[in-house]
Scaffold this motif. Structure first.
Motif, PDB file in Angstrom:
ATOM      1  N   ASP A   1     -33.719  -5.301 -11.469  1.00  0.00           N
ATOM      2  CA  ASP A   1     -33.180  -4.458 -10.405  1.00  0.00           C
ATOM      3  C   ASP A   1     -31.674  -4.281 -10.572  1.00  0.00           C
ATOM      4  O   ASP A   1     -31.139  -3.187 -10.402  1.00  0.00           O
ATOM      5  N   ALA A   2     -31.000  -5.374 -10.899  1.00  0.00           N
ATOM      6  CA  ALA A   2     -29.549  -5.314 -11.099  1.00  0.00           C
ATOM      7  C   ALA A   2     -29.213  -4.415 -12.295  1.00  0.00           C
ATOM      8  O   ALA A   2     -28.263  -3.625 -12.239  1.00  0.00           O
TER       9      ALA A   2
ATOM     10  N   SER B   1     -27.082   0.572 -14.772  1.00  0.00           N
ATOM     11  CA  SER B   1     -27.320   1.699 -15.679  1.00  0.00           C
ATOM     12  C   SER B   1     -27.269   3.024 -14.936  1.00  0.00           C
ATOM     13  O   SER B   1     -26.714   4.021 -15.431  1.00  0.00           O
ATOM     14  N   THR B   2     -27.840   3.061 -13.732  1.00  0.00           N
ATOM     15  CA  THR B   2     -27.804   4.285 -12.929  1.00  0.00           C
ATOM     16  C   THR B   2     -26.375   4.658 -12.580  1.00  0.00           C
ATOM     17  O   THR B   2     -25.988   5.836 -12.645  1.00  0.00           O
ATOM     18  N   PHE B   3     -25.584   3.663 -12.231  1.00  0.00           N
ATOM     19  CA  PHE B   3     -24.199   3.919 -11.839  1.00  0.00           C
ATOM     20  C   PHE B   3     -23.388   4.461 -13.020  1.00  0.00           C
ATOM     21  O   PHE B   3     -22.644   5.439 -12.890  1.00  0.00           O
TER      22      PHE B   3
ATOM     23  N   PRO C   1     -35.234 -10.288  -0.923  1.00  0.00           N
ATOM     24  CA  PRO C   1     -35.202 -11.588  -1.602  1.00  0.00           C
ATOM     25  C   PRO C   1     -35.875 -11.579  -2.968  1.00  0.00           C
ATOM     26  O   PRO C   1     -35.676 -12.505  -3.763  1.00  0.00           O
ATOM     27  N   ASP C   2     -36.659 -10.541  -3.266  1.00  0.00           N
ATOM     28  CA  ASP C   2     -37.306 -10.437  -4.573  1.00  0.00           C
ATOM     29  C   ASP C   2     -36.455  -9.678  -5.584  1.00  0.00           C
ATOM     30  O   ASP C   2     -36.914  -9.364  -6.685  1.00  0.00           O
ATOM     31  N   PHE C   3     -35.219  -9.374  -5.212  1.00  0.00           N
ATOM     32  CA  PHE C   3     -34.269  -8.720  -6.123  1.00  0.00           C
ATOM     33  C   PHE C   3     -34.077  -9.605  -7.356  1.00  0.00           C
ATOM     34  O   PHE C   3     -33.861 -10.810  -7.241  1.00  0.00           O
ATOM     35  N   GLU C   4     -34.186  -9.005  -8.538  1.00  0.00           N
ATOM     36  CA  GLU C   4     -34.083  -9.793  -9.756  1.00  0.00           C
ATOM     37  C   GLU C   4     -33.261  -9.047 -10.806  1.00  0.00           C
ATOM     38  O   GLU C   4     -32.704  -7.969 -10.538  1.00  0.00           O
TER      39      GLU C   4
ATOM     40  N   MET D   1     -28.664 -14.716  -2.370  1.00  0.00           N
ATOM     41  CA  MET D   1     -27.399 -15.081  -3.002  1.00  0.00           C
ATOM     42  C   MET D   1     -27.521 -15.034  -4.518  1.00  0.00           C
ATOM     43  O   MET D   1     -26.603 -14.570  -5.213  1.00  0.00           O
ATOM     44  N   ASN D   2     -28.640 -15.495  -5.045  1.00  0.00           N
ATOM     45  CA  ASN D   2     -28.852 -15.437  -6.494  1.00  0.00           C
ATOM     46  C   ASN D   2     -28.872 -13.981  -6.970  1.00  0.00           C
ATOM     47  O   ASN D   2     -28.315 -13.654  -8.034  1.00  0.00           O
ATOM     48  N   GLY D   3     -29.501 -13.116  -6.191  1.00  0.00           N
ATOM     49  CA  GLY D   3     -29.524 -11.706  -6.545  1.00  0.00           C
ATOM     50  C   GLY D   3     -28.133 -11.097  -6.576  1.00  0.00           C
ATOM     51  O   GLY D   3     -27.789 -10.338  -7.488  1.00  0.00           O
TER      52      GLY D   3
END
Length: 379
Positions: free
Chosen positions: A353-354, A359-361, A347-350, A270-272
């Motif tokens: 990563d966001a 930037s890629t998009f 769950p290690d998404f930080e 959820m935090n990610g």
């Protein structure tokens, strides 16, 4: 690789499945309930339709639905397609499934639900079941379960909660409030291979009352099932005969991480999702569909292009990224617009990563806009 139809064949594994069911059902109902692992959320939802049928027509398992009876199943516009498939499979026909209008977040509108019920009654149909969704398939939003439950009670309908996606928020002390009212459900479907990350397949259907599963699916097969084991043979609670040992995966994970560990995983996901949503809101050329209630984030490119090409532009951006294999996400149509659908599963998404996603998009958007189709003169 044993099968899970009887205690005699799989004694230890049967006890593991029963323990998993106890743990999960106690998170839904204070006094716990009953349940069995299934081959997937679609089958869980189909089984719930059978529960509802037997509740409405107590002799239907033996004699079928009485002549002239036309049952009605009410779901939101955002509910999973398995309910229509279930109605087809069970012989009701997909016209027995009535879709109810949802609001801008994809949540069922209670007043519209009651209106559809009254309309069905006027057409000679018999309200049998209503579904509340805890984690819509597309956007991961949660219906107002207490409101839906009250309407189900008013019209004496079976109340099923499709928590296939969002059920795992029950593990989190902070997030479980999203499922307020799930304890009012007669049955619940829940996939542990989604947010909880258990390897495929790990799905369960739960019932508030003990005995519902046995009453619905038990049959005479004395070469396999014996009366003295009726309460412990999982095959008598299941629509299947041969069953894989899916409970072992969940049992081992619960032993390793416990309910607290599962809750920590939910909170991290959820935090990610909220980190990603916050970054989207900070970009003037991006639009966030709505602040996420689960680990699903919907957003789209909206800047400096004509509105009439925005939907196709977003599809092209997504395809550009997907085909390069850099980031895997899909797109969907909701509220008459195309949105990029990003499901946070790690769950290690930080934050980094966001940032990479954003930037890629945006970089891909600039590339795609140079294509001939999007050439235009700025006003």
């Amino acid at each position: 690789n044993t099968s899970m139809y009887t205690y005699e064949v799989a004694p230890l594994l049967t006890l593991m499945e029963m323990e998993c069911v106890r743990e999960l059902s106690s998170l839904v109902w204070e006094d716990g309930g009953d349940g069995v692992l299934t081959p997937g959320g679609s089958i869980s939802n189909m089984e719930a339709i059978v529960f509802a049928r037997n509740n409405k027509y107590p002799e239907s398992s033996a004699k079928g639905i009485p002549d002239g009876q036309r049952p009605a199943i009410f779901i939101s516009e955002q509910a999973h397609y398995s309910f229509k498939k279930g109605a087809i499979f069970l012989g009701f026909g997909h016209e027995a499934v009535i879709k109810v209008k949802s609001d801008d977040e994809g949540k069922i509108i209670p007043d519209e639900l009651e209106s559809e019920i009254e309309s069905a009654i006027d057409q000679g149909m018999h309200p049998m079941m209503v579904v509340g969704v805890a984690g819509t398939t597309i956007a991961g939003f949660f219906d107002d379960l207490p409101a839906v439950a009250a309407i189900a009670d008013k019209y004496s309908m079976w109340f099923h909660v499709d928590a296939v996606y969002g059920g795992s928020l029950l593990f989190s002390k902070e997030r479980r409030k999203m499922l307020k009212g799930i304890d009012l459900a007669d049955s619940v479907s829940w996939n542990l291979h989604k947010i909880s990350g258990i390897p495929l397949v790990c799905s369960v259907v739960l019932t508030k009352e003990n005995g519902v599963l046995n009453e619905t699916f038990s049959v005479d097969a004395d070469y396999l099932f014996h009366e003295q084991d009726a309460d412990i043979d999982m095959g008598q609670k299941s629509i299947q005969c041969g069953r894989r040992v899916d409970a072992l995966k969940l049992w081992a994970a619960l032993k390793k991480d416990g309910l607290e560990g599962f809750g920590e995983r939910v909170d991290k996901l959820m935090n990610g999702a909220r980190i990603l949503a916050d970054l989207v809101e900070q970009e003037e050329n991006l639009e966030l569909y709505n602040y996420p209630e689960s680990p699903i984030v919907l957003f789209r490119y909206k800047g400096d292009v004509p509105e009439e090409v925005t939907d196709e532009l977003n599809q092209h951006i997504r395809d550009e990224i997907f085909n390069e294999g850099r980031i895997l996400f899909n797109f969907t149509n909701i509220a008459d617009k195309i949105w990029i659908r990003c499901v946070i599963s790690n769950p290690d998404f930080e934050l980094e990563d966001a940032k990479r996603i954003i930037s890629t998009f945006i970089e891909s958007a600039e590339i795609v806009k140079q294509e001939e189709f999007y050439q235009y003169e700025s006003s």
